[in-house]
Motif scaffolding. Sequence first.
Motif, PDB file in Angstrom:
ATOM      1  N   TYR A  54       0.824  -1.206   0.000  1.00  0.00           N
ATOM      2  CA  TYR A  54       0.000   0.000   0.000  1.00  0.00           C
ATOM      3  C   TYR A  54       0.860   1.258   0.000  1.00  0.00           C
ATOM      4  N   LEU A  55       1.979   1.248   0.730  1.00  0.00           N
ATOM      5  CA  LEU A  55       2.892   2.394   0.701  1.00  0.00           C
ATOM      6  C   LEU A  55       3.404   2.620  -0.710  1.00  0.00           C
ATOM      7  N   CYS A 250      -5.706   6.793  -1.937  1.00  0.00           N
ATOM      8  CA  CYS A 250      -4.550   7.068  -1.084  1.00  0.00           C
ATOM      9  C   CYS A 250      -5.001   7.746   0.206  1.00  0.00           C
ATOM     10  N   VAL A 251      -4.184   7.625   1.246  1.00  0.00           N
ATOM     11  CA  VAL A 251      -4.498   8.260   2.519  1.00  0.00           C
ATOM     12  C   VAL A 251      -3.958   9.692   2.532  1.00  0.00           C
ATOM     13  N   GLU A 252      -4.570  10.515   3.371  1.00  0.00           N
ATOM     14  CA  GLU A 252      -4.037  11.848   3.623  1.00  0.00           C
ATOM     15  C   GLU A 252      -2.769  11.713   4.469  1.00  0.00           C
ATOM     16  N   SER A 253      -1.899  12.691   4.389  1.00  0.00           N
ATOM     17  CA  SER A 253      -0.660  12.678   5.164  1.00  0.00           C
ATOM     18  C   SER A 253      -0.972  12.638   6.663  1.00  0.00           C
ATOM     19  N   PRO A 254      -0.429  11.639   7.393  1.00  0.00           N
ATOM     20  CA  PRO A 254      -0.665  11.589   8.840  1.00  0.00           C
ATOM     21  C   PRO A 254      -0.154  12.838   9.557  1.00  0.00           C
ATOM     22  N   ARG A 275       1.900   1.213   7.063  1.00  0.00           N
ATOM     23  CA  ARG A 275       2.923   0.324   7.636  1.00  0.00           C
ATOM     24  C   ARG A 275       2.504  -1.139   7.639  1.00  0.00           C
ATOM     25  N   ASN A 276       1.216  -1.392   7.390  1.00  0.00           N
ATOM     26  CA  ASN A 276       0.677  -2.757   7.331  1.00  0.00           C
ATOM     27  C   ASN A 276       0.796  -3.481   8.668  1.00  0.00           C
ATOM     28  N   HIS A 277       0.732  -2.724   9.766  1.00  0.00           N
ATOM     29  CA  HIS A 277       0.657  -3.306  11.108  1.00  0.00           C
ATOM     30  C   HIS A 277       0.070  -2.263  12.049  1.00  0.00           C
TER      31      HIS A 277
END
Length: 524
Positions: A54-55, A250-254, A275-277
Amino acid sequence: MNTATSNTVSNHKNDSSVSCQSEMEQNSDKSMNEKLEMSSKHEKHLPDEKWTPYLFFCISSIALASFQDGFQIGCINAPGPLIIEWIKKCHFELFGEVLSQYQADFIWSVAVSMFSVGGMFGSFSSGFLADRFGRKSTLLYNNVLALIAATCLSTAKLFNLYPMIVFGRFLVGLNCGITSGLVPMYLTELAPPNLRGKCGSFHQLNISVAIVLSQALGLPFIFGSQEGWPYIFACVAIPTFLQLATIPFCVESPKYLISKLNDREEARRALEKLRNHTKVDEELEHMVQETMVTAEPVHQPGYLALFKGENQWPMIVSILMMFSQQFSGISAVTFYSTLIFKRNGLSGNEPMYATVGFGCIKLIATFGCLGLIDHPRFGRKRLHIAGLSGMCISSILIVITLTLSNAGFHWASYLNVLFILSFVVTFAFGPGPIPWFFTSELFDSATRGRAAAVSATSNWVANWMVGLTFLPINNIIHQYAFLMFTFFTFTFAVFTWKFVPETKGKTPSAIRKELIFMRKRMCS
């Protein structure tokens, strides 16, 4: 007597004032160092993360916007002579006036440079847009400009209006200017610390891929003809539609979610997906701590705050790093390589093939840089110095071989191609990718958006200056125009060696401490 006493009292007051001011500055620096040290302790023990599917998807989708930038840099190269001839014909039909070669070259230079003018406006607004609407939404709606620009550029010949080329170049420059300030910041904010260099380099990697593709489309047997060159400009719509289809996932910037929206839960969900965790508490707390440290009065809103206090020296370094990229001469070679090759020895289709060849070599070198930029034995600073030094030597050899070629030594033309390739390769290993994400490594969440906008704007200003002036200067002093780049690359290599800190593997707070020390050393 009274005068002497008055002077003595005045001197005591001045000394007291200076002493008090000095003490306040020392206390301010001490307080800032304590805060940075506190932040550094929280940040430097983050565990290394690995690439996740995903990253990689998010990084690839975001970097598609950079593809537009590279395509516009390269797409005007190979068909450049054809467009210049069309401008002469179009101008005569519109105004009944015959243009000289110098006048046609100047009009084409203006059209080329309008890309940079639009870039200046777009890059300067990128910080405001990214902070106001978010990284993701700004990137999504920025594609509208690209579609309008593609329409203007691809239909100019149909309507026989060369001003549409100028206007289209401005619009697409506006689009790419927003991209240049936004994408490197967005990439590095999604990346874990140990992958910042690789993720940040995707911006330059996509630019290099797009340059090669656009130059290949300009070959005579594809679209490099009087009838075909408008289709090159139409192709810029393809990556635009591709990003429109992928960026919503896509995700927004954390870091944006925490620093601007104070939404820790959404930031946690974004980090867990990237991070997949689920063990993201330490990294999340790390971002919160950075926001708390920077939420101080010294971080005033507005761009002027970037040139005051502890932000001043990092901002100057960021701007000069961008200048080192553009004044190295890479834009001149990229924009005008076909014309350079044609006017200095190569004949027929050889200039076009040489142009595509150097684009391929640059792409390969950029891939090589990805393997070195986060390597323990290398760093941003060392690669940047090595790249500038290689360009400095190559520019001297370019001048020598062009001089020999003009003197009738045809074999020197092929050596000239070789040295232009070395010029491009050494650029790709340092000055190409590093300045773009360097700003994001120097600044914290509170100032990163505005700092990225200012540094990107400085890059576009330099790009515009080189794009507008190189061809006329080359027409006057010919091959010796490259000696300007010899001077600049040498000067910026020395500057980097003396005043630029290493940022690989370091947190913004740790880098800031080193910058404060370097500023004091320079002032002393």
